[in-house]
Design an enzyme around this catalytic site. Structure first.
Site, PDB file in Angstrom:
ATOM      1  N   SER A 148       0.099   3.550   0.733  1.00  0.00           N
ATOM      2  CA  SER A 148       0.897   2.255   0.708  1.00  0.00           C
ATOM      3  C   SER A 148       0.640   1.291  -0.117  1.00  0.00           C
ATOM      4  CB  SER A 148       0.534   1.544   2.222  1.00  0.00           C
ATOM      5  OG  SER A 148       1.172   0.382   2.287  1.00  0.00           O
ATOM      6  N   TYR A 161      -5.838  -1.399   8.191  1.00  0.00           N
ATOM      7  CA  TYR A 161      -4.613  -0.650   7.463  1.00  0.00           C
ATOM      8  C   TYR A 161      -4.779  -0.391   5.969  1.00  0.00           C
ATOM      9  CZ  TYR A 161       0.135   0.983   6.339  1.00  0.00           C
ATOM     10  OH  TYR A 161       1.074   1.519   5.903  1.00  0.00           O
TER      11      TYR A 161
END
Length: 258
Positions: A148, A161
Site C-alpha cells: 500500500s 496497517y
C-alpha cells in the site's frame, strides 16, 4: 518472443487471495483473459460463487474458488494443499487479502494487533511458503504482494496497517534474492487511493475528496488501474523485475507540501 507472447499466460495457474471483490476480482479476471486458470479465495461463499461466475464469463479457462479465512493458519494450509493438487502447482500467487483497523498507539489492543498482523503479513509468508516448491520444480514463478502507499507515508492511527504493508516490501526483497536463481520473482504493488469497499467504508466525504485532490491525476483510482502492474509482474514481461515495488498511487506521494 513477441510482445503479445510476453503476456500470454495460457496454461498457467494463478491463485488470488481476497478475490471475491475489488482489486482481487479485477486482477483475477485479467489473468484469466490472458489464458490463465485461476482460483480465488475469500471468506464468504456466496460472494465467491458470484465472482467466479463473473471472472469465467465468456472465457474457456478453469476458474475455481475456495472459501478460506486467511487469518486462520489451518485453513490457509489446507486451502494451499487443495489448490496445488487441483492445478498441479501454482505459477502466480497474488497475496491481495488484507484488512485495516485503525487504532492510535496507546489504544492498540493485542487482539487487533494479532489479527491484522496475521492477515496482512504472516498469511502472505505462509501461503508463499506453500507454493514455492511447485514453482521451483517448474523453474518459473511469480509472487506478488499487495502492499500500500501507506507503507511509505502514513497517518495517525494507521501504525499497524502501515507497519504490516511496509513489512511486505522488506520480505519481498529478501525472498527475491533467495528465489531468483529458481526463476521466481517476488515483488510488491503499492496501490494509492483505490475506490474499493475498505477505504470507502473508513473515510468520510471530506476525506475522500482530499485524497483525490492530493493525487496528481485528481481522482481516486479504479480497480482496473491495478491490472497493468499485476500483469507485468505476473508474466514473462516482468521476468527481469524482482525485489522491487511498483507504486500505483496516481502521484499521491510525489507532492512534498501544499
Amino acid at each position: 518472443m513477441s510482445v503479445k507472447s510476453l503476456f500470454d499466460l495460457t496454461g498457467r495457474a494463478v491463485l488470488v487471495t481476497g478475490g471475491s471483490k475489488g482489486i482481487g476480482k479485477t486482477v483475477a479476471r485479467a489473468f484469466a483473459e490472458c489464458g490463465a486458470n485461476v482460483c480465488i479465495t475469500a471468506r464468504h461463499q456466496d460472494e465467491l460463487e458470484a465472482a467466479a461466475d463473473e471472472i469465467a464469463q465468456g472465457l474457456s479457462v478453469q476458474v475455481e474458488y475456495r472459501v478460506c479465512d486467511m487469518g486462520d493458519r489451518q485453513e490457509v494450509g489446507a486451502m494451499a494443499v487443495d489448490v496445488l493438487q487441483t492445478f498441479g502447482g501454482i505459477d502466480v500467487l497474488v497475496n491481495n487479502a488484507g484488512t485495516n483497523k485503525p487504532q492510535i498507539l496507546t489504544e492498540t489492543t493485542d487482539e487487533v494487533w494479532d489479527e491484522v498482523l496475521e492477515l496482512n503479513f504472516t498469511a502472505c509468508m505462509r501461503l508463499a511458503r506453500h507454493v514455492v516448491p511447485s514453482m521451483k520444480e517448474k523453474g518459473w514463478g511469480r509472487i506478488i504482494h499487495l502492499s500500500s502507499v501507506m507503507a511509505m507515508a502514513s497517518n495517525p492511527g494507521r501504525g499497524l496497517y502501515s507497519g504490516t504493508k511496509a513489512a511486505l516490501i522488506g520480505m519481498a526483497r529478501a525472498h527475491a534474492l533467495e528465489l531468483g536463481p529458481y526463476g521466481i520473482t517476488v515483488n510488491c504493488i503499492c496501490p494509492g487511493p483505490i475506490a474499493t469497499d475498505l477505504p470507502m467504508s473508513l473515510l468520510n466525504d471530506e476525506q475522500k475528496k482530499r485524497f483525490a485532490e492530493r493525487t496528481a491525476v485528481k481522482r481516486w483510482g479504479e480497480t482496473i488501474d491495478m491490472v497493468g502492474p499485476a500483469l507485468l509482474l505476473g508474466s514473462d514481461a516482468g521476468a527481469y523485475i524482482t525485489g522491487t515495488t511498483i507504486l500505483a498511487d496516481g502521484g499521491l506521494i510525489c507532492r512534498t507540501f501544499d
